[in-house]
Motif scaffolding. Structure first.
Motif, PDB file in Angstrom:
ATOM      1  N   SER A  87       0.845  -1.189   0.000  1.00  0.00           N
ATOM      2  CA  SER A  87       0.000   0.000   0.000  1.00  0.00           C
ATOM      3  C   SER A  87       0.882   1.239   0.000  1.00  0.00           C
ATOM      4  O   SER A  87       1.481   1.584   1.021  1.00  0.00           O
ATOM      5  CB  SER A  87      -0.915   0.015   1.228  1.00  0.00           C
ATOM      6  OG  SER A  87      -1.692   1.192   1.261  1.00  0.00           O
ATOM      7  N   GLN A  88       0.989   1.857  -1.157  1.00  0.00           N
ATOM      8  CA  GLN A  88       1.778   3.077  -1.301  1.00  0.00           C
ATOM      9  C   GLN A  88       1.019   4.056  -2.191  1.00  0.00           C
ATOM     10  O   GLN A  88       0.218   3.644  -3.041  1.00  0.00           O
ATOM     11  CB  GLN A  88       3.136   2.770  -1.934  1.00  0.00           C
ATOM     12  CG  GLN A  88       4.084   1.979  -1.054  1.00  0.00           C
ATOM     13  CD  GLN A  88       4.590   2.751   0.139  1.00  0.00           C
ATOM     14  OE1 GLN A  88       4.610   3.982   0.118  1.00  0.00           O
ATOM     15  NE2 GLN A  88       4.979   2.041   1.188  1.00  0.00           N
ATOM     16  N   PRO A  89       1.256   5.352  -2.019  1.00  0.00           N
ATOM     17  CA  PRO A  89       0.580   6.337  -2.876  1.00  0.00           C
ATOM     18  C   PRO A  89       0.935   6.138  -4.345  1.00  0.00           C
ATOM     19  O   PRO A  89       2.076   5.808  -4.680  1.00  0.00           O
ATOM     20  CB  PRO A  89       1.120   7.677  -2.363  1.00  0.00           C
ATOM     21  CG  PRO A  89       1.672   7.394  -1.008  1.00  0.00           C
ATOM     22  CD  PRO A  89       2.144   5.979  -1.026  1.00  0.00           C
ATOM     23  N   ILE A  90      -0.039   6.329  -5.204  1.00  0.00           N
ATOM     24  CA  ILE A  90       0.161   6.202  -6.652  1.00  0.00           C
ATOM     25  C   ILE A  90      -0.302   7.501  -7.305  1.00  0.00           C
ATOM     26  O   ILE A  90      -1.418   7.967  -7.057  1.00  0.00           O
ATOM     27  CB  ILE A  90      -0.614   4.995  -7.201  1.00  0.00           C
ATOM     28  CG1 ILE A  90       0.000   3.703  -6.652  1.00  0.00           C
ATOM     29  CG2 ILE A  90      -0.592   4.971  -8.734  1.00  0.00           C
ATOM     30  CD1 ILE A  90      -0.798   2.464  -6.915  1.00  0.00           C
ATOM     31  N   GLY A  91       0.562   8.076  -8.124  1.00  0.00           N
ATOM     32  CA  GLY A  91       0.246   9.349  -8.763  1.00  0.00           C
ATOM     33  C   GLY A  91      -0.485   9.163 -10.080  1.00  0.00           C
ATOM     34  O   GLY A  91      -1.213   8.192 -10.280  1.00  0.00           O
ATOM     35  N   LYS A  92      -0.274  10.111 -10.980  1.00  0.00           N
ATOM     36  CA  LYS A  92      -0.948  10.112 -12.275  1.00  0.00           C
ATOM     37  C   LYS A  92       0.060  10.387 -13.386  1.00  0.00           C
ATOM     38  O   LYS A  92       1.001  11.156 -13.207  1.00  0.00           O
ATOM     39  CB  LYS A  92      -2.003  11.226 -12.314  1.00  0.00           C
ATOM     40  CG  LYS A  92      -3.147  11.059 -11.329  1.00  0.00           C
ATOM     41  CD  LYS A  92      -4.308  10.380 -12.006  1.00  0.00           C
ATOM     42  CE  LYS A  92      -5.574  10.452 -11.162  1.00  0.00           C
ATOM     43  NZ  LYS A  92      -6.709   9.814 -11.843  1.00  0.00           N
ATOM     44  N   PRO A  93      -0.134   9.777 -14.548  1.00  0.00           N
ATOM     45  CA  PRO A  93       0.669  10.182 -15.711  1.00  0.00           C
ATOM     46  C   PRO A  93       0.306  11.608 -16.117  1.00  0.00           C
ATOM     47  O   PRO A  93      -0.764  12.114 -15.748  1.00  0.00           O
ATOM     48  CB  PRO A  93       0.272   9.169 -16.785  1.00  0.00           C
ATOM     49  CG  PRO A  93      -1.058   8.661 -16.367  1.00  0.00           C
ATOM     50  CD  PRO A  93      -1.109   8.732 -14.876  1.00  0.00           C
ATOM     51  N   LEU A  94       1.165  12.244 -16.874  1.00  0.00           N
ATOM     52  CA  LEU A  94       0.917  13.629 -17.269  1.00  0.00           C
ATOM     53  C   LEU A  94      -0.353  13.768 -18.087  1.00  0.00           C
ATOM     54  O   LEU A  94      -1.092  14.750 -17.957  1.00  0.00           O
ATOM     55  CB  LEU A  94       2.107  14.170 -18.072  1.00  0.00           C
ATOM     56  CG  LEU A  94       3.389  14.423 -17.267  1.00  0.00           C
ATOM     57  CD1 LEU A  94       4.517  14.854 -18.191  1.00  0.00           C
ATOM     58  CD2 LEU A  94       3.146  15.486 -16.194  1.00  0.00           C
ATOM     59  N   ALA A  95      -0.613  12.810 -18.948  1.00  0.00           N
ATOM     60  CA  ALA A  95      -1.829  12.822 -19.771  1.00  0.00           C
ATOM     61  C   ALA A  95      -2.507  11.466 -19.660  1.00  0.00           C
ATOM     62  O   ALA A  95      -1.867  10.431 -19.861  1.00  0.00           O
ATOM     63  CB  ALA A  95      -1.486  13.130 -21.225  1.00  0.00           C
ATOM     64  N   GLU A  96      -3.793  11.475 -19.336  1.00  0.00           N
ATOM     65  CA  GLU A  96      -4.543  10.231 -19.169  1.00  0.00           C
ATOM     66  C   GLU A  96      -5.566  10.057 -20.280  1.00  0.00           C
ATOM     67  O   GLU A  96      -6.222  11.025 -20.685  1.00  0.00           O
ATOM     68  CB  GLU A  96      -5.298  10.236 -17.840  1.00  0.00           C
ATOM     69  CG  GLU A  96      -4.448  10.043 -16.613  1.00  0.00           C
ATOM     70  CD  GLU A  96      -5.308   9.998 -15.362  1.00  0.00           C
ATOM     71  OE1 GLU A  96      -5.318   8.961 -14.693  1.00  0.00           O
ATOM     72  OE2 GLU A  96      -5.984  11.000 -15.069  1.00  0.00           O
ATOM     73  N   HIS A  97      -5.705   8.834 -20.741  1.00  0.00           N
ATOM     74  CA  HIS A  97      -6.801   8.509 -21.648  1.00  0.00           C
ATOM     75  C   HIS A  97      -8.100   8.623 -20.849  1.00  0.00           C
ATOM     76  O   HIS A  97      -8.200   8.092 -19.740  1.00  0.00           O
ATOM     77  CB  HIS A  97      -6.648   7.086 -22.176  1.00  0.00           C
ATOM     78  CG  HIS A  97      -7.504   6.779 -23.362  1.00  0.00           C
ATOM     79  ND1 HIS A  97      -8.882   6.833 -23.314  1.00  0.00           N
ATOM     80  CD2 HIS A  97      -7.181   6.420 -24.636  1.00  0.00           C
ATOM     81  CE1 HIS A  97      -9.373   6.520 -24.489  1.00  0.00           C
ATOM     82  NE2 HIS A  97      -8.361   6.263 -25.323  1.00  0.00           N
ATOM     83  N   PRO A  98      -9.117   9.336 -21.379  1.00  0.00           N
ATOM     84  CA  PRO A  98     -10.371   9.505 -20.639  1.00  0.00           C
ATOM     85  C   PRO A  98     -11.010   8.183 -20.223  1.00  0.00           C
ATOM     86  O   PRO A  98     -11.684   8.109 -19.188  1.00  0.00           O
ATOM     87  CB  PRO A  98     -11.267  10.257 -21.629  1.00  0.00           C
ATOM     88  CG  PRO A  98     -10.324  10.946 -22.554  1.00  0.00           C
ATOM     89  CD  PRO A  98      -9.116  10.067 -22.660  1.00  0.00           C
ATOM     90  N   ALA A  99     -10.776   7.129 -21.010  1.00  0.00           N
ATOM     91  CA  ALA A  99     -11.357   5.825 -20.690  1.00  0.00           C
ATOM     92  C   ALA A  99     -10.474   4.981 -19.774  1.00  0.00           C
ATOM     93  O   ALA A  99     -10.891   3.913 -19.337  1.00  0.00           O
ATOM     94  CB  ALA A  99     -11.627   5.051 -21.980  1.00  0.00           C
ATOM     95  N   ARG A 100      -9.253   5.450 -19.491  1.00  0.00           N
ATOM     96  CA  ARG A 100      -8.321   4.675 -18.681  1.00  0.00           C
ATOM     97  C   ARG A 100      -7.664   5.542 -17.606  1.00  0.00           C
ATOM     98  O   ARG A 100      -6.441   5.681 -17.547  1.00  0.00           O
ATOM     99  CB  ARG A 100      -7.235   4.037 -19.554  1.00  0.00           C
ATOM    100  CG  ARG A 100      -7.733   2.998 -20.532  1.00  0.00           C
ATOM    101  CD  ARG A 100      -8.155   1.708 -19.830  1.00  0.00           C
ATOM    102  NE  ARG A 100      -8.588   0.694 -20.791  1.00  0.00           N
ATOM    103  CZ  ARG A 100      -9.842   0.523 -21.182  1.00  0.00           C
ATOM    104  NH1 ARG A 100     -10.790   1.314 -20.704  1.00  0.00           N
ATOM    105  NH2 ARG A 100     -10.165  -0.413 -22.062  1.00  0.00           N
ATOM    106  N   PRO A 101      -8.449   6.167 -16.735  1.00  0.00           N
ATOM    107  CA  PRO A 101      -7.843   6.953 -15.659  1.00  0.00           C
ATOM    108  C   PRO A 101      -7.107   6.055 -14.672  1.00  0.00           C
ATOM    109  O   PRO A 101      -7.473   4.895 -14.490  1.00  0.00           O
ATOM    110  CB  PRO A 101      -9.053   7.620 -14.990  1.00  0.00           C
ATOM    111  CG  PRO A 101     -10.188   6.675 -15.253  1.00  0.00           C
ATOM    112  CD  PRO A 101      -9.925   6.126 -16.640  1.00  0.00           C
ATOM    113  N   ILE A 102      -6.070   6.589 -14.068  1.00  0.00           N
ATOM    114  CA  ILE A 102      -5.340   5.833 -13.051  1.00  0.00           C
ATOM    115  C   ILE A 102      -6.017   6.072 -11.702  1.00  0.00           C
ATOM    116  O   ILE A 102      -6.046   7.182 -11.191  1.00  0.00           O
ATOM    117  CB  ILE A 102      -3.859   6.257 -13.013  1.00  0.00           C
ATOM    118  CG1 ILE A 102      -3.182   5.893 -14.338  1.00  0.00           C
ATOM    119  CG2 ILE A 102      -3.143   5.578 -11.845  1.00  0.00           C
ATOM    120  CD1 ILE A 102      -3.264   4.429 -14.718  1.00  0.00           C
ATOM    121  N   LEU A 103      -6.561   4.991 -11.161  1.00  0.00           N
ATOM    122  CA  LEU A 103      -7.277   5.052  -9.888  1.00  0.00           C
ATOM    123  C   LEU A 103      -6.462   4.422  -8.751  1.00  0.00           C
ATOM    124  O   LEU A 103      -6.877   4.491  -7.591  1.00  0.00           O
ATOM    125  CB  LEU A 103      -8.624   4.336 -10.013  1.00  0.00           C
ATOM    126  CG  LEU A 103      -9.552   4.856 -11.123  1.00  0.00           C
ATOM    127  CD1 LEU A 103     -10.803   4.003 -11.210  1.00  0.00           C
ATOM    128  CD2 LEU A 103      -9.902   6.317 -10.904  1.00  0.00           C
TER     129      LEU A 103
END
Length: 247
Positions: A87-103
């Motif tokens: 269990s560790q924090p997970i960030g976001k890529p600079l640009a996300e595909h609207p159908a594939r957000p990083i949750l």
């Protein structure tokens, strides 16, 4: 043992930076979980990549609902939380595909490939610690390629333009070769044909190691949709990685 883990972490940090220097012409969103999910990947390496390791399992590249979300190879959400207990924090890529957000750890979708692979490891070893005494799991390529379409179709690295594919493979080959040198496995197992081919290339005929493959557990592979765990287990037993009495 700690020196081994530290060497793997250091080399993986370099690997993450190296793939970021590449440019691709495909009309894709490109995610690098070794960047935005580094804390989780580092925790995975710290906890479960040790020496000596008898068997190195290598996949092709992250799945959109597995490592892309969790930063763990074949990182099906429940396996990461319940079996690996990470269990560790997970960030976001600079640009996300609207159908594939990083949750991250909030993702609700289970990746079938990861579920099948980690469930097999759990069934055999019972605990993640016991697993790590014999095996380690990596991906050959750390990048996810998702086409800019509504369905965000996954594009595998072997489908990249030739020059771009070769540039990526040069970096991935060097990383895989260094991981093999650090961990000194006896068995190199490709999860699927592509990973097997890359292992054969990197091993370069070294007779001290045995290179083999198991079926890729993806539901897109018809042969994997019935008895995949039995088929994969049979390979491990035939190679002598697992004994008949253990499984």
């Amino acid at each position: 043992m700690q020196d081994t883990t530290n060497a793997v972490i250091k080399r993986t940090k370099l690997f993450a930076k190296q793939v970021e220097t590449l440019r691709f012409s495909c009309d894709c969103y490109i995610y690098n979980p070794l960047d935005y999910a580094w804390l989780m990947h580092e925790a995975y390496l710290q906890s479960y990549v040790k020496k000596p390791v008898k068997t190195l399992l290598v996949g092709m590249n992250p799945g959109p609902f597995g490592m892309a979300q969790t930063g763990v190879p074949f990182g099906e959400i429940n396996a990461v939380k319940e079996f690996l207990k990470l269990s560790q924090p997970i960030g976001k890529p600079l640009a996300e595909h609207p159908a594939r957000p990083i949750l991250g750890l909030e993702t609700k979708r289970s990746e079938v490939s990861g579920k099948r692979l980690w469930s097999l490891m759990q069934a055999h070893y019972r605990t993640a610690e016991a697993f790590s005494q014999e095996m380690a799991i990596f991906n050959y390529c750390p990048l996810v390629f998702m086409q800019r379409t509504k369905t965000a179709k996954n594009m595998t690295p072997d489908k990249l333009a030739k020059g771009e594919r070769l540039a990526l493979q040069t970096i991935c080959d060097a990383y895989l070769g260094d991981i093999i040198t650090i961990l000194e496995p006896t068995f190199l197992i490709g999860v699927g044909v592509y990973a097997y081919q890359m292992l054969e290339k990197v091993n370069n005929g070294n007779s001290e190691r045995r290179v083999a493959s198991i079926l890729h557990p993806s539901p897109g592979n018809p042969q994997a949709n019935k008895g995949w765990d039995e088929k994969a287990g049979a390979v491990f037993r035939d190679l002598g990685i697992w004994s008949e009495t253990e499984f």
